[in-house]
Design a protein around this motif. Sequence first.
Motif, short mmCIF file in Angstrom:
data_model
loop_
_atom_site.label_atom_id
_atom_site.label_comp_id
_atom_site.label_asym_id
_atom_site.label_seq_id
_atom_site.Cartn_x
_atom_site.Cartn_y
_atom_site.Cartn_z
N VAL A 25 111.85 -8.25 136.83
CA VAL A 25 112.66 -8.44 138.03
C VAL A 25 111.77 -8.42 139.26
O VAL A 25 111.05 -7.45 139.51
CB VAL A 25 113.74 -7.35 138.15
CG1 VAL A 25 114.59 -7.58 139.40
CG2 VAL A 25 114.61 -7.33 136.90
N THR A 26 111.82 -9.51 140.05
CA THR A 26 111.07 -9.61 141.31
C THR A 26 112.05 -9.88 142.44
O THR A 26 113.27 -9.83 142.26
CB THR A 26 110.02 -10.74 141.23
OG1 THR A 26 110.69 -12.00 141.27
CG2 THR A 26 109.19 -10.64 139.96
N SER A 27 111.53 -10.20 143.62
CA SER A 27 112.40 -10.52 144.76
C SER A 27 113.33 -11.67 144.43
O SER A 27 114.50 -11.69 144.86
CB SER A 27 111.55 -10.88 145.98
OG SER A 27 110.83 -9.76 146.43
N HIS A 28 112.82 -12.66 143.71
CA HIS A 28 113.64 -13.82 143.36
C HIS A 28 114.92 -13.41 142.66
O HIS A 28 116.02 -13.85 143.00
CB HIS A 28 112.85 -14.78 142.47
CG HIS A 28 111.72 -15.44 143.18
ND1 HIS A 28 110.95 -16.43 142.59
CD2 HIS A 28 111.21 -15.27 144.42
CE1 HIS A 28 110.02 -16.83 143.45
NE2 HIS A 28 110.17 -16.14 144.56
N GLU A 29 114.80 -12.54 141.67
CA GLU A 29 115.96 -12.11 140.91
C GLU A 29 116.87 -11.19 141.74
O GLU A 29 118.10 -11.21 141.57
CB GLU A 29 115.53 -11.39 139.63
CG GLU A 29 114.94 -12.30 138.57
CD GLU A 29 113.54 -12.78 138.93
OE1 GLU A 29 113.28 -13.99 138.77
OE2 GLU A 29 112.72 -11.97 139.40
N MET A 30 116.28 -10.40 142.62
CA MET A 30 117.07 -9.47 143.42
C MET A 30 118.04 -10.18 144.36
O MET A 30 118.98 -9.57 144.86
CB MET A 30 116.15 -8.54 144.23
CG MET A 30 115.46 -7.48 143.39
SD MET A 30 116.59 -6.21 142.76
CE MET A 30 116.92 -5.28 144.26
N ALA A 31 117.83 -11.46 144.59
CA ALA A 31 118.78 -12.22 145.40
C ALA A 31 120.16 -12.20 144.78
O ALA A 31 121.18 -12.30 145.47
CB ALA A 31 118.30 -13.67 145.57
N ALA A 32 120.24 -12.03 143.46
CA ALA A 32 121.52 -12.02 142.75
C ALA A 32 122.14 -10.64 142.66
O ALA A 32 123.26 -10.50 142.17
CB ALA A 32 121.34 -12.59 141.34
N THR A 33 121.43 -9.60 143.14
CA THR A 33 121.80 -8.18 143.10
C THR A 33 121.62 -7.61 141.69
O THR A 33 121.85 -8.29 140.69
CB THR A 33 123.25 -7.89 143.54
OG1 THR A 33 124.17 -8.28 142.52
CG2 THR A 33 123.58 -8.60 144.85
N PRO A 34 121.21 -6.33 141.61
CA PRO A 34 121.02 -5.70 140.30
C PRO A 34 122.27 -5.69 139.44
O PRO A 34 122.20 -5.82 138.22
CB PRO A 34 120.59 -4.27 140.68
CG PRO A 34 119.94 -4.42 142.00
CD PRO A 34 120.73 -5.47 142.72
N GLU A 35 123.44 -5.53 140.06
CA GLU A 35 124.68 -5.49 139.28
C GLU A 35 124.89 -6.78 138.50
O GLU A 35 125.24 -6.76 137.31
CB GLU A 35 125.87 -5.25 140.22
CG GLU A 35 125.89 -3.90 140.88
CD GLU A 35 124.93 -3.76 142.06
OE1 GLU A 35 124.67 -2.63 142.50
OE2 GLU A 35 124.43 -4.82 142.54
N VAL A 36 124.66 -7.92 139.17
CA VAL A 36 124.81 -9.22 138.50
C VAL A 36 123.78 -9.38 137.40
O VAL A 36 124.08 -9.84 136.29
CB VAL A 36 124.69 -10.36 139.53
CG1 VAL A 36 124.53 -11.72 138.83
CG2 VAL A 36 125.90 -10.39 140.45
N LEU A 37 122.54 -8.97 137.68
CA LEU A 37 121.47 -9.10 136.70
C LEU A 37 121.74 -8.26 135.46
O LEU A 37 121.57 -8.71 134.33
CB LEU A 37 120.13 -8.70 137.32
CG LEU A 37 119.61 -9.55 138.48
CD1 LEU A 37 118.36 -8.91 139.06
CD2 LEU A 37 119.32 -10.98 138.03
N ILE A 38 122.14 -7.02 135.69
CA ILE A 38 122.39 -6.11 134.56
C ILE A 38 123.54 -6.61 133.70
O ILE A 38 123.48 -6.56 132.46
CB ILE A 38 122.66 -4.69 135.08
CG1 ILE A 38 121.37 -4.11 135.70
CG2 ILE A 38 123.16 -3.78 133.97
CD1 ILE A 38 121.57 -2.82 136.46
#
Length: 310
Positions: free
Chosen positions: A37-50
């Motif tokens: 997880v980098t800044s790119h992925e954090m654009a989607a928020t951790p909740e969405v990623l998890i």
Amino acid sequence: MLSVNPGYVTESSAQLAARADLFFRAFSRMHYRAMHVTSHEMAATPEVLIKAARRYKLPLVSSSIIHAKSGKPVFPLVVTRQVGPLRFGFIGAIASPPTGYKALFLERGYDVLDPEEAVRRGVAAAKAEGATFVVLLSAVSRLQIDRVLEKVDGVDVVLGSDSYGLSTELEIAGGSYFADTFSKGKYISELRITPAETAGNYRAADRSASLRSRRAMLAQQVEGLSATLGAEDAAARSPATTRALQAEMARMRAQMGLVDLELKDRTPADPAAGTLALEAHPIAKTIEDDAVILKWVDAYKAQFPSSPSH
């Protein structure tokens, strides 16, 4: 995965969730074993990623990103995988401060550890889970990778940086090896590993090439620092900054000298050491796109026609 720019950050939560779902489905289909997880992925928020990671059983990893108040990690510090006799530990570090630090991290209650501390924590977590080969997935500058690995032991190989380069052979970084892996989909980088008799005892299959690459990188950095010190605005720089730049350049020149000595007088390779060999394979133009993934892409474009994308 999810590029960060003002257009992406202002996307709706539904758009970001759909984008994340598309990528996780694609990566799952390509049998990815972990995602850093980098800044790119954090654009989607951790909740969405998890949520997407659980749905597609694709583990996330970050040794850098923490909750600002508690200091606890937002994502797992390490993902381990057993492959033959090796137990791999994948850890991840990003630059501090990262891209979008205020909007993507601070304003949402997250913070980012200094890369040295992040790698130290990641290595400790990997060893605690029995990892015998530690891979650092990096979104840190090449220069900072060297600095970190001079202080933190336990990393066997570093993959990636924030400079978007593509390595054609392994480079030496501290007591480890480094390869940049960015290629915009034009290459697949293959790292072949022959297990060592003792954990942490690895060498490049062609160490001479790694040494030459290391020297070229150091020479480039020395040239850059020299240009900075001689720039027109150098007089406006504080004395402390000038001394720090001069000290850094002296350190790099000393390292160049050590590399030159090893190139001149190579010691015999340890027969008990494992070997690492890197090869970048160009993707042939004849390779066909995956029809299922193309269908997902077309559906996403139809649903969000104005969304920016690659």
